[in-house]
Scaffold this motif. Structure first.
Motif, PDB file in Angstrom:
ATOM      1  N   ALA A  94       1.243  -1.209   0.011  1.00  0.00           N
ATOM      2  CA  ALA A  94       0.292   0.239   0.270  1.00  0.00           C
ATOM      3  C   ALA A  94       1.076   0.995   0.199  1.00  0.00           C
ATOM      4  O   ALA A  94       0.528   2.750  -0.684  1.00  0.00           O
ATOM      5  N   VAL A  95       1.335   0.876   0.863  1.00  0.00           N
ATOM      6  CA  VAL A  95       2.832   2.502   1.001  1.00  0.00           C
ATOM      7  C   VAL A  95       3.684   2.997  -0.514  1.00  0.00           C
ATOM      8  O   VAL A  95       3.727   3.320  -0.797  1.00  0.00           O
ATOM      9  N   ALA A  96       4.212   1.587  -1.057  1.00  0.00           N
ATOM     10  CA  ALA A  96       4.631   1.562  -2.235  1.00  0.00           C
ATOM     11  C   ALA A  96       3.885   2.541  -3.236  1.00  0.00           C
ATOM     12  O   ALA A  96       4.184   3.157  -4.395  1.00  0.00           O
ATOM     13  N   LYS A  97       2.373   1.775  -3.420  1.00  0.00           N
ATOM     14  CA  LYS A  97       1.561   2.657  -4.870  1.00  0.00           C
ATOM     15  C   LYS A  97       1.220   3.592  -4.128  1.00  0.00           C
ATOM     16  O   LYS A  97       0.904   4.729  -5.388  1.00  0.00           O
ATOM     17  N   ARG A  98       1.140   4.430  -2.863  1.00  0.00           N
ATOM     18  CA  ARG A  98       1.105   6.164  -3.006  1.00  0.00           C
ATOM     19  C   ARG A  98       2.651   6.644  -2.819  1.00  0.00           C
ATOM     20  O   ARG A  98       2.277   7.192  -3.810  1.00  0.00           O
ATOM     21  N   ILE A  99       3.622   5.725  -3.218  1.00  0.00           N
ATOM     22  CA  ILE A  99       4.814   6.506  -3.539  1.00  0.00           C
ATOM     23  C   ILE A  99       4.967   6.584  -5.022  1.00  0.00           C
ATOM     24  O   ILE A  99       5.303   7.961  -5.750  1.00  0.00           O
ATOM     25  N   GLU A 100       4.130   5.363  -5.529  1.00  0.00           N
ATOM     26  CA  GLU A 100       4.290   5.745  -6.949  1.00  0.00           C
ATOM     27  C   GLU A 100       3.303   6.140  -7.675  1.00  0.00           C
ATOM     28  O   GLU A 100       3.426   6.842  -9.128  1.00  0.00           O
ATOM     29  N   GLY A 101       2.728   6.847  -7.006  1.00  0.00           N
ATOM     30  CA  GLY A 101       1.455   8.066  -7.120  1.00  0.00           C
ATOM     31  C   GLY A 101       2.343   9.211  -6.907  1.00  0.00           C
ATOM     32  O   GLY A 101       2.144   9.552  -8.016  1.00  0.00           O
ATOM     33  N   ARG A 102       3.081   9.877  -6.421  1.00  0.00           N
ATOM     34  CA  ARG A 102       3.788  10.729  -6.294  1.00  0.00           C
ATOM     35  C   ARG A 102       4.249  10.733  -7.306  1.00  0.00           C
ATOM     36  O   ARG A 102       4.550  11.703  -7.880  1.00  0.00           O
ATOM     37  N   GLU A 103       5.085   9.497  -7.716  1.00  0.00           N
ATOM     38  CA  GLU A 103       6.410   9.630  -8.325  1.00  0.00           C
ATOM     39  C   GLU A 103       6.298   9.841  -9.559  1.00  0.00           C
ATOM     40  O   GLU A 103       6.499  11.146 -10.110  1.00  0.00           O
ATOM     41  N   ASP A 104       5.289   9.151 -10.188  1.00  0.00           N
ATOM     42  CA  ASP A 104       4.225   9.188 -11.544  1.00  0.00           C
ATOM     43  C   ASP A 104       3.758  11.340 -11.353  1.00  0.00           C
ATOM     44  O   ASP A 104       3.992  12.082 -12.619  1.00  0.00           O
ATOM     45  N   ASP A 105       3.569  11.438 -10.132  1.00  0.00           N
ATOM     46  CA  ASP A 105       2.925  13.081 -10.922  1.00  0.00           C
ATOM     47  C   ASP A 105       4.588  13.944 -10.291  1.00  0.00           C
ATOM     48  O   ASP A 105       4.264  14.778 -11.287  1.00  0.00           O
ATOM     49  N   ALA A 106       5.771  13.275 -10.026  1.00  0.00           N
ATOM     50  CA  ALA A 106       5.997  14.417 -10.267  1.00  0.00           C
ATOM     51  C   ALA A 106       7.030  14.234 -11.485  1.00  0.00           C
ATOM     52  O   ALA A 106       7.944  14.937 -12.048  1.00  0.00           O
ATOM     53  N   ALA A 107       6.334  12.565 -12.286  1.00  0.00           N
ATOM     54  CA  ALA A 107       7.655  12.520 -13.547  1.00  0.00           C
ATOM     55  C   ALA A 107       6.720  13.084 -14.535  1.00  0.00           C
ATOM     56  O   ALA A 107       6.988  13.861 -15.907  1.00  0.00           O
ATOM     57  N   LYS A 108       5.401  13.999 -14.328  1.00  0.00           N
ATOM     58  CA  LYS A 108       4.649  14.295 -15.182  1.00  0.00           C
ATOM     59  C   LYS A 108       5.328  16.010 -15.456  1.00  0.00           C
ATOM     60  O   LYS A 108       4.839  16.492 -15.948  1.00  0.00           O
ATOM     61  N   GLU A 109       5.086  16.169 -14.130  1.00  0.00           N
ATOM     62  CA  GLU A 109       5.274  17.959 -13.391  1.00  0.00           C
ATOM     63  C   GLU A 109       6.832  17.766 -14.657  1.00  0.00           C
ATOM     64  O   GLU A 109       7.254  19.047 -15.155  1.00  0.00           O
ATOM     65  N   LEU A 110       8.001  17.282 -14.280  1.00  0.00           N
ATOM     66  CA  LEU A 110       8.894  17.683 -14.900  1.00  0.00           C
ATOM     67  C   LEU A 110       9.289  17.066 -16.364  1.00  0.00           C
ATOM     68  O   LEU A 110       9.855  17.440 -17.281  1.00  0.00           O
ATOM     69  N   ASN A 111       7.846  16.504 -16.972  1.00  0.00           N
ATOM     70  CA  ASN A 111       7.825  15.653 -18.733  1.00  0.00           C
ATOM     71  C   ASN A 111       7.476  17.565 -18.992  1.00  0.00           C
ATOM     72  O   ASN A 111       8.460  17.936 -20.557  1.00  0.00           O
ATOM     73  N   GLN A 112       6.395  18.341 -17.745  1.00  0.00           N
ATOM     74  CA  GLN A 112       5.583  19.577 -18.882  1.00  0.00           C
ATOM     75  C   GLN A 112       7.344  20.497 -18.532  1.00  0.00           C
ATOM     76  O   GLN A 112       7.825  21.088 -19.552  1.00  0.00           O
ATOM     77  N   LEU A 113       8.415  20.769 -17.769  1.00  0.00           N
ATOM     78  CA  LEU A 113       9.408  21.806 -17.477  1.00  0.00           C
ATOM     79  C   LEU A 113      10.254  21.479 -18.246  1.00  0.00           C
ATOM     80  O   LEU A 113      10.602  22.424 -19.449  1.00  0.00           O
ATOM     81  N   VAL A 114      10.989  20.036 -18.419  1.00  0.00           N
ATOM     82  CA  VAL A 114      11.956  20.021 -19.717  1.00  0.00           C
ATOM     83  C   VAL A 114      11.371  20.477 -21.058  1.00  0.00           C
ATOM     84  O   VAL A 114      12.203  20.525 -22.616  1.00  0.00           O
ATOM     85  N   ARG A 115      10.025  20.498 -21.034  1.00  0.00           N
ATOM     86  CA  ARG A 115       9.411  21.191 -22.689  1.00  0.00           C
ATOM     87  C   ARG A 115       9.169  22.573 -23.074  1.00  0.00           C
ATOM     88  O   ARG A 115       9.365  22.757 -24.000  1.00  0.00           O
ATOM     89  N   ILE A 116       9.904  23.447 -21.759  1.00  0.00           N
ATOM     90  CA  ILE A 116       9.693  24.275 -22.078  1.00  0.00           C
ATOM     91  C   ILE A 116      10.863  24.704 -22.210  1.00  0.00           C
ATOM     92  O   ILE A 116      12.315  24.736 -21.837  1.00  0.00           O
ATOM     93  N   SER A 117      10.801  25.586 -23.228  1.00  0.00           N
ATOM     94  CA  SER A 117      11.994  26.466 -23.977  1.00  0.00           C
ATOM     95  C   SER A 117      12.702  27.719 -22.657  1.00  0.00           C
ATOM     96  O   SER A 117      11.668  28.719 -22.739  1.00  0.00           O
ATOM     97  N   ASP A 118      13.605  27.810 -21.215  1.00  0.00           N
ATOM     98  CA  ASP A 118      13.907  28.883 -20.590  1.00  0.00           C
ATOM     99  C   ASP A 118      15.292  28.332 -20.441  1.00  0.00           C
ATOM    100  O   ASP A 118      15.504  27.599 -19.524  1.00  0.00           O
ATOM    101  N   PRO A 119      15.904  29.804 -20.218  1.00  0.00           N
ATOM    102  CA  PRO A 119      17.330  29.417 -20.293  1.00  0.00           C
ATOM    103  C   PRO A 119      17.466  30.145 -18.945  1.00  0.00           C
ATOM    104  O   PRO A 119      18.750  29.739 -18.021  1.00  0.00           O
ATOM    105  N   SER A 120      17.097  30.250 -17.933  1.00  0.00           N
ATOM    106  CA  SER A 120      17.012  31.471 -16.765  1.00  0.00           C
ATOM    107  C   SER A 120      17.302  30.227 -15.877  1.00  0.00           C
ATOM    108  O   SER A 120      17.528  28.745 -16.214  1.00  0.00           O
ATOM    109  N   GLU A 121      18.166  30.888 -14.669  1.00  0.00           N
ATOM    110  CA  GLU A 121      18.610  29.295 -13.613  1.00  0.00           C
ATOM    111  C   GLU A 121      17.629  29.360 -12.262  1.00  0.00           C
ATOM    112  O   GLU A 121      17.669  28.554 -12.062  1.00  0.00           O
ATOM    113  N   ILE A 122      16.230  30.387 -12.411  1.00  0.00           N
ATOM    114  CA  ILE A 122      15.591  29.321 -11.834  1.00  0.00           C
ATOM    115  C   ILE A 122      14.863  28.376 -12.442  1.00  0.00           C
ATOM    116  O   ILE A 122      14.404  27.145 -11.541  1.00  0.00           O
ATOM    117  N   HIS A 123      14.562  28.615 -13.880  1.00  0.00           N
ATOM    118  CA  HIS A 123      14.124  27.313 -14.944  1.00  0.00           C
ATOM    119  C   HIS A 123      14.590  25.754 -14.730  1.00  0.00           C
ATOM    120  O   HIS A 123      14.335  24.706 -13.826  1.00  0.00           O
TER     121      HIS A 123
END
Length: 341
Positions: A94-123
């Motif tokens: 059960a705990v592994a499945k909850r972690i997997e859900g958070r991991e999937d959310d973070a992966a989606k967020e990372l996928n969206q970030l790398v698609r953005i062309s932003d050379p700033s240090e903040i990005h």
């Protein structure tokens, strides 16, 4: 069922069944640190945090599981030891499945970030933090799955039954047999998700009644099938006793991935026949059908009509369940359907 006269004999049996030396290397792999820094939420700052010692983690899981059985053995609570041990193993799942859900959310967020062309240090910092979050959650999930699989192996060694989850698929990077929920399996095929949820290989379908005792007959049929189809995936009707339970135990002992097709209760009386249609839609290369109810007779008819090679067993094919030729449980109940087999 094996019996033991001393706890030392039992400990040796469990160590042999759970492959302690192989388990050690599995823990070492699952508890590896990709980065000494860790980040467990998007708002936390990265911190230097290390994984637990893999040998200590392995010993702790084994000690908790075996101690639970040892304390209750030969007492009136012994019949409930398996239920308690199942709950302990399932808590890791059960705990592994909850972690997997958070991991999937973070992966989606990372996928969206790398698609953005932003050379700033903040990005760049945001991308780095999200990447670290993904890696941290991934390592935590793999460690949790490793402990779950270890607890599951001790559960199997003690009870003779494979550990099966109530919800979701049980997959991991270890070499243990996967138990994959049909919904995950079909969704993975459609979306071409990761191999863990959609293993590639020829499908062998299996179904049978819940009044079945001759495991040797089914083990031989399954072993023969696996000899001819080494990379097989076993698709079952997901019952928790009888034929399916024997098939799940065989798959767990042989490391064969299992896809469990549970009933869709919302379909009412048609649920079982819809499940048969789903299993046939996988284009199986072989089928093993044991006498049970009209659902097994229906599946066997579909298998024959499709020209799929099969093993078919009637209840009368079993060895006697009791000495002196005593009648087998359920034999009369299913006698009228033997002609289908």
């Amino acid at each position: 069922m094996q019996t033991f006269t001393t706890f030392a004999d039992l400990a040796s049996f469990i160590a042999e069944e759970t492959a302690a030396s192989e388990r050690t290397s599995t823990y070492a792999y699952a508890f590896i640190e990709h980065d000494e820094r860790a980040k467990l939420s998007i708002v936390d700052e990265p911190q230097v945090q290390f994984m637990p010692d893999p040998d200590q983690a392995r010993a702790a899981v084994e000690m908790v599981m075996t101690t639970l059985f040892d304390v209750l053995r030969d007492t009136r609570l012994e019949p409930f030891a398996g239920d308690l041990a199942w709950g302990f193993a399932n808590s890791f799942h059960a705990v592994a499945k909850r972690i997997e859900g958070r991991e999937d959310d973070a992966a989606k967020e990372l996928n969206q970030l790398v698609r953005i062309s932003d050379p700033s240090e903040i990005h760049a910092t945001q991308v780095e933090d999200t990447r670290l979050l993904c890696e941290t959650l991934e390592s935590c999930r793999e460690a949790m799955e490793c402990m779950r699989d270890h607890a599951a192996e001790v559960f199997r060694a003690e009870t003779g039954r494979p550990f099966s989850t109530v919800r979701g698929s049980r997959v991991s990077s270890a070499t243990t047999a996967s138990q994959i929920d049909a919904r995950d399996f079909l969704a993975a095929r459609a979306a071409k998700r990761r191999e863990a949820h959609a293993p590639s290989g020829p499908v062998v379908i299996f179904s049978g009644g819940d009044a079945w005792h001759d495991h040797e007959l089914l083990y031989k049929a399954l072993d023969d099938t696996r000899t001819r189809i080494p990379s097989m995936i076993l698709a079952t009707t997901a019952q928790h006793k009888g034929c399916d339970q024997i098939a799940h135990a065989w798959a767990a002992s042989r490391g064969v991935p299992t896809v469990r097709f549970t009933l869709n209760r919302s379909l009412g009386k048609r649920a079982g026949f819809a499940r048969n249609e789903q299993m046939m839609a996988l284009k199986p290369v072989h089928a093993i059908v044991c006498e049970g109810s009209g659902l097994q007779a229906n599946l066997l008819m579909r298998v024959r009509d499709a020209g799929v090679p099969y093993h078919a067993f009637a209840a009368s094919h079993q060895q006697a369940a009791f000495p002196d030729g005593a009648p087998m449980k359920g034999q009369l109940r299913f006698a009228r359907r033997q002609r289908d087999f």
